[in-house]
Scaffold this motif. Structure first.
Motif, PDB file in Angstrom:
ATOM      1  N   PRO A 132       0.806  -1.261  -0.036  1.00 45.29           N
ATOM      2  CA  PRO A 132      -0.097   0.094   0.045  1.00 45.29           C
ATOM      3  C   PRO A 132       0.733   1.212  -0.045  1.00 45.29           C
ATOM      4  O   PRO A 132       1.568   1.334   0.766  1.00 45.29           O
ATOM      5  N   GLU A 133       0.618   2.113  -0.828  1.00 44.47           N
ATOM      6  CA  GLU A 133       1.294   3.391  -0.983  1.00 44.47           C
ATOM      7  C   GLU A 133       1.061   4.422   0.287  1.00 44.47           C
ATOM      8  O   GLU A 133       1.912   5.173   0.733  1.00 44.47           O
ATOM      9  N   GLU A 134      -0.101   4.217   0.521  1.00 46.31           N
ATOM     10  CA  GLU A 134      -0.543   5.066   1.966  1.00 46.31           C
ATOM     11  C   GLU A 134      -1.602   4.460   2.807  1.00 46.31           C
ATOM     12  O   GLU A 134      -2.096   3.575   2.286  1.00 46.31           O
ATOM     13  N   MET A 135      -1.468   4.667   3.984  1.00 42.28           N
ATOM     14  CA  MET A 135      -2.574   4.046   5.040  1.00 42.28           C
ATOM     15  C   MET A 135      -3.591   4.951   5.137  1.00 42.28           C
ATOM     16  O   MET A 135      -3.537   5.918   5.683  1.00 42.28           O
ATOM     17  N   LEU A 136      -4.920   4.672   4.322  1.00 43.11           N
ATOM     18  CA  LEU A 136      -5.970   5.623   4.452  1.00 43.11           C
ATOM     19  C   LEU A 136      -6.766   5.648   5.924  1.00 43.11           C
ATOM     20  O   LEU A 136      -6.690   4.701   6.451  1.00 43.11           O
ATOM     21  N   THR A 137      -7.076   6.816   6.020  1.00 43.16           N
ATOM     22  CA  THR A 137      -7.942   6.885   7.037  1.00 43.16           C
ATOM     23  C   THR A 137      -9.326   6.427   6.962  1.00 43.16           C
ATOM     24  O   THR A 137      -9.615   6.292   5.667  1.00 43.16           O
ATOM     25  N   ALA A 138     -10.191   6.086   7.897  1.00 43.25           N
ATOM     26  CA  ALA A 138     -11.632   5.753   7.615  1.00 43.25           C
ATOM     27  C   ALA A 138     -12.405   6.617   6.847  1.00 43.25           C
ATOM     28  O   ALA A 138     -13.024   5.983   5.894  1.00 43.25           O
ATOM     29  N   GLU A 139     -12.201   7.884   7.075  1.00 46.26           N
ATOM     30  CA  GLU A 139     -13.051   8.807   6.372  1.00 46.26           C
ATOM     31  C   GLU A 139     -12.478   8.689   4.714  1.00 46.26           C
ATOM     32  O   GLU A 139     -13.122   9.170   3.905  1.00 46.26           O
ATOM     33  N   ALA A 140     -11.248   8.825   4.604  1.00 46.96           N
ATOM     34  CA  ALA A 140     -10.749   9.015   3.317  1.00 46.96           C
ATOM     35  C   ALA A 140     -11.000   7.565   2.411  1.00 46.96           C
ATOM     36  O   ALA A 140     -11.508   7.726   1.169  1.00 46.96           O
ATOM     37  N   ALA A 141     -10.818   6.510   3.372  1.00 43.77           N
ATOM     38  CA  ALA A 141     -11.392   5.455   2.412  1.00 43.77           C
ATOM     39  C   ALA A 141     -12.927   5.235   2.124  1.00 43.77           C
ATOM     40  O   ALA A 141     -13.313   4.803   1.114  1.00 43.77           O
ATOM     41  N   ARG A 142     -13.640   5.833   3.201  1.00 42.12           N
ATOM     42  CA  ARG A 142     -15.012   5.873   2.853  1.00 42.12           C
ATOM     43  C   ARG A 142     -15.463   6.729   1.575  1.00 42.12           C
ATOM     44  O   ARG A 142     -16.269   6.292   0.618  1.00 42.12           O
ATOM     45  N   ALA A 143     -14.627   7.888   1.463  1.00 39.96           N
ATOM     46  CA  ALA A 143     -14.768   8.783   0.211  1.00 39.96           C
ATOM     47  C   ALA A 143     -14.506   8.021  -0.968  1.00 39.96           C
ATOM     48  O   ALA A 143     -15.151   8.218  -2.079  1.00 39.96           O
ATOM     49  N   TYR A 144     -13.214   7.265  -1.067  1.00 39.23           N
ATOM     50  CA  TYR A 144     -12.823   6.604  -2.263  1.00 39.23           C
ATOM     51  C   TYR A 144     -13.795   5.528  -2.547  1.00 39.23           C
ATOM     52  O   TYR A 144     -14.201   5.129  -3.767  1.00 39.23           O
ATOM     53  N   HIS A 145     -14.290   4.693  -1.603  1.00 40.99           N
ATOM     54  CA  HIS A 145     -15.097   3.532  -2.019  1.00 40.99           C
ATOM     55  C   HIS A 145     -16.500   3.751  -2.237  1.00 40.99           C
ATOM     56  O   HIS A 145     -17.143   2.787  -2.779  1.00 40.99           O
ATOM     57  N   THR A 146     -17.192   4.932  -1.639  1.00 42.71           N
ATOM     58  CA  THR A 146     -18.534   5.111  -1.879  1.00 42.71           C
ATOM     59  C   THR A 146     -19.219   4.932  -3.014  1.00 42.71           C
ATOM     60  O   THR A 146     -20.313   4.220  -3.288  1.00 42.71           O
ATOM     61  N   ALA A 147     -18.628   5.430  -4.171  1.00 45.88           N
ATOM     62  CA  ALA A 147     -19.069   5.281  -5.585  1.00 45.88           C
ATOM     63  C   ALA A 147     -19.269   3.904  -6.191  1.00 45.88           C
ATOM     64  O   ALA A 147     -20.319   3.496  -6.592  1.00 45.88           O
ATOM     65  N   GLN A 148     -18.393   2.962  -5.849  1.00 44.95           N
ATOM     66  CA  GLN A 148     -18.501   1.797  -6.271  1.00 44.95           C
ATOM     67  C   GLN A 148     -19.562   0.990  -5.519  1.00 44.95           C
ATOM     68  O   GLN A 148     -20.403   0.334  -5.758  1.00 44.95           O
ATOM     69  N   ILE A 149     -19.511   1.464  -4.183  1.00 45.47           N
ATOM     70  CA  ILE A 149     -20.420   0.512  -3.345  1.00 45.47           C
ATOM     71  C   ILE A 149     -21.942   0.937  -3.493  1.00 45.47           C
ATOM     72  O   ILE A 149     -22.897   0.204  -3.747  1.00 45.47           O
ATOM     73  N   GLU A 150     -22.248   2.523  -3.972  1.00 42.06           N
ATOM     74  CA  GLU A 150     -23.359   2.945  -4.222  1.00 42.06           C
ATOM     75  C   GLU A 150     -23.963   2.145  -5.649  1.00 42.06           C
ATOM     76  O   GLU A 150     -25.313   2.155  -5.752  1.00 42.06           O
ATOM     77  N   ALA A 151     -23.124   2.290  -6.475  1.00 42.61           N
ATOM     78  CA  ALA A 151     -23.364   1.429  -7.689  1.00 42.61           C
ATOM     79  C   ALA A 151     -23.970  -0.342  -7.558  1.00 42.61           C
ATOM     80  O   ALA A 151     -24.887  -0.613  -8.279  1.00 42.61           O
ATOM     81  N   PHE A 152     -23.312  -0.650  -6.743  1.00 46.65           N
ATOM     82  CA  PHE A 152     -23.629  -2.100  -6.285  1.00 46.65           C
ATOM     83  C   PHE A 152     -24.978  -1.967  -5.610  1.00 46.65           C
ATOM     84  O   PHE A 152     -25.903  -2.902  -6.087  1.00 46.65           O
ATOM     85  N   ALA A 153     -25.487  -0.960  -4.775  1.00 42.65           N
ATOM     86  CA  ALA A 153     -26.543  -0.752  -4.195  1.00 42.65           C
ATOM     87  C   ALA A 153     -27.744  -0.595  -5.050  1.00 42.65           C
ATOM     88  O   ALA A 153     -29.041  -0.788  -4.700  1.00 42.65           O
ATOM     89  N   GLU A 154     -27.367  -0.419  -6.322  1.00 40.68           N
ATOM     90  CA  GLU A 154     -28.361   0.060  -7.395  1.00 40.68           C
ATOM     91  C   GLU A 154     -28.664  -1.010  -8.353  1.00 40.68           C
ATOM     92  O   GLU A 154     -29.488  -1.140  -9.217  1.00 40.68           O
ATOM     93  N   THR A 155     -28.077  -2.306  -7.840  1.00 43.29           N
ATOM     94  CA  THR A 155     -28.408  -3.626  -8.499  1.00 43.29           C
ATOM     95  C   THR A 155     -28.855  -4.733  -7.492  1.00 43.29           C
ATOM     96  O   THR A 155     -29.206  -4.314  -6.392  1.00 43.29           O
ATOM     97  N   ALA A 156     -28.922  -5.983  -8.157  1.00 43.34           N
ATOM     98  CA  ALA A 156     -29.227  -7.016  -7.236  1.00 43.34           C
ATOM     99  C   ALA A 156     -28.429  -7.705  -6.225  1.00 43.34           C
ATOM    100  O   ALA A 156     -28.346  -8.776  -6.024  1.00 43.34           O
ATOM    101  N   ALA A 157     -27.062  -6.951  -6.289  1.00 43.62           N
ATOM    102  CA  ALA A 157     -26.141  -7.390  -5.276  1.00 43.62           C
ATOM    103  C   ALA A 157     -26.610  -7.863  -3.796  1.00 43.62           C
ATOM    104  O   ALA A 157     -27.364  -6.945  -3.428  1.00 43.62           O
ATOM    105  N   ASP A 158     -26.226  -8.997  -3.346  1.00 46.30           N
ATOM    106  CA  ASP A 158     -26.873  -8.945  -1.930  1.00 46.30           C
ATOM    107  C   ASP A 158     -25.953  -8.724  -0.985  1.00 46.30           C
ATOM    108  O   ASP A 158     -26.052  -8.335   0.187  1.00 46.30           O
ATOM    109  N   MET A 159     -24.601  -8.253  -1.069  1.00 47.78           N
ATOM    110  CA  MET A 159     -23.588  -8.101  -0.367  1.00 47.78           C
ATOM    111  C   MET A 159     -22.463  -7.237  -0.995  1.00 47.78           C
ATOM    112  O   MET A 159     -22.267  -7.448  -2.156  1.00 47.78           O
ATOM    113  N   VAL A 160     -21.518  -6.687  -0.236  1.00 54.28           N
ATOM    114  CA  VAL A 160     -20.125  -6.615  -1.074  1.00 54.28           C
ATOM    115  C   VAL A 160     -18.887  -7.041  -0.126  1.00 54.28           C
ATOM    116  O   VAL A 160     -19.170  -7.313   1.039  1.00 54.28           O
TER     117      VAL A 160
END
Length: 315
Positions: A132-160
């Protein structure tokens, strides 16, 4: 939205999942995957057919052995940061994540019988899964991963499921983003040869830290992309051990650094790996989700499924 109680693998029923999709596509199926990204193959008929062939082997293994199956989407690199490096803007990345889950739906719908199947939107780290190039804080990681997770939430995905996670800040951020989107989330940590995360944290420290930061947010934890010899002597005890429900190990004993530099695939011994999994069930009381990672394919998972099924029959 699905909840943890809706997930059939939470009942203790044994499940399998797939092996090392990227290494299989590259070394066994002849595809070029820039930046180790499989998701661009969703754009072509040949790519989608390759995915159908790949997952079809594992679906058959699950059905033949009477096990459940977790359909992990081929989206480990399908986040905005990695997508930008491949020339894909945010809207195309969102469309790729949607298309991946549609393919998982197709695969699930094409199966007959009573095998329970869970669709999981697969998430990879923002940085390198080994260094890992850097150790993300929880808030930085949340900001990074939100778009992909929200995309999954718009589908039939049961979980991530977030895999090859190297440090607790990123794990916590993924969990917080998943909670906000209303999706159950599993976290799979990777370890070095000493059984510690690349961050230096022990598995026990990592699980306890993420649980504390997220209110016990993950539905469960997993370990992936390391050989059982690397982490079997460093597993947590007690209640923390019970939080680990899945293993997706490498068959190779090579370190992450050695794997990164390898020009040939090290597939290890499928039968030996299967016996390692059986031994791990004696160390982790809630272990019942079994798959593979780099260098493993359907042959490894078939051996694992047969060994686990035989162990359950003998119990």
């Amino acid at each position: 939205m699905p909840s943890a109680s809706d997930l059939p693998q939470m009942t203790g029923l044994p499940f399998v999942t797939d092996g090392g999709i990227e290494t299989t596509l590259i070394f066994e199926m002849g595809f070029d995957l820039p930046l180790f990204a499989a998701y661009p193959l969703l754009e072509s008929d040949a790519g989608r057919d390759a995915f159908r062939q790949y997952y079809g082997h594992y679906l058959q293994i699950a059905q033949c052995n009477g096990l459940g199956f977790v359909l992990e989407s081929p989206t480990w690199r399908c986040s905005h940061g990695w997508g930008a490096k491949l020339g894909h803007d945010a809207e195309r990345i969102r469309a790729f994540n949607h298309a991946a889950i549609v393919l998982m739906e197709e695969l699930r719908a094409g199966q007959s019988g009573g095998t329970p199947m869970v669709i999981s939107g697969n998430i990879g780290p923002a940085g390198d899964g080994y260094r890992p190039e850097e150790m993300l804080t929880a808030e930085a990681a949340r900001a990074y991963h939100t778009a992909q997770i929200e995309a999954f939430a718009e589908t039939a995905a049961d979980m991530v499921t977030a895999v090859t996670i190297t440090h607790t800040g990123e794990a916590a951020g993924v969990v917080l983003a998943a909670k906000a989107a209303g999706l159950p989330c599993a976290i799979a940590f990777t370890t070095e040869t000493d059984g510690r995360l690349p961050s230096g944290e022990t598995l026990a420290e990592a699980i306890e830290t993420v649980d504390a930061l997220t209110g016990g947010g993950p539905v469960y934890y997993m370990i992936n992309c390391a050989h059982p010899d690397h982490f079997s002597g460093a597993l947590p005890n007690g209640l923390t051990a019970g939080r680990i429900r899945g293993i997706r190990a490498n068959a190779s004993r090579l370190s992450h650094a050695e794997l990164d530099e390898a020009e040939e695939l090290d597939g290890g011994d499928p039968h030996e790996l299967a016996q390692d999994y059986v031994r791990l069930t004696g160390l982790l009381p809630n272990l019942h989700i079994f798959g593979g990672c780099c260098g493993t394919d359907y042959r490894h998972v078939s051996c694992i499924a047969k060994a686990i099924s035989g162990e359950l029959s003998a119990a």
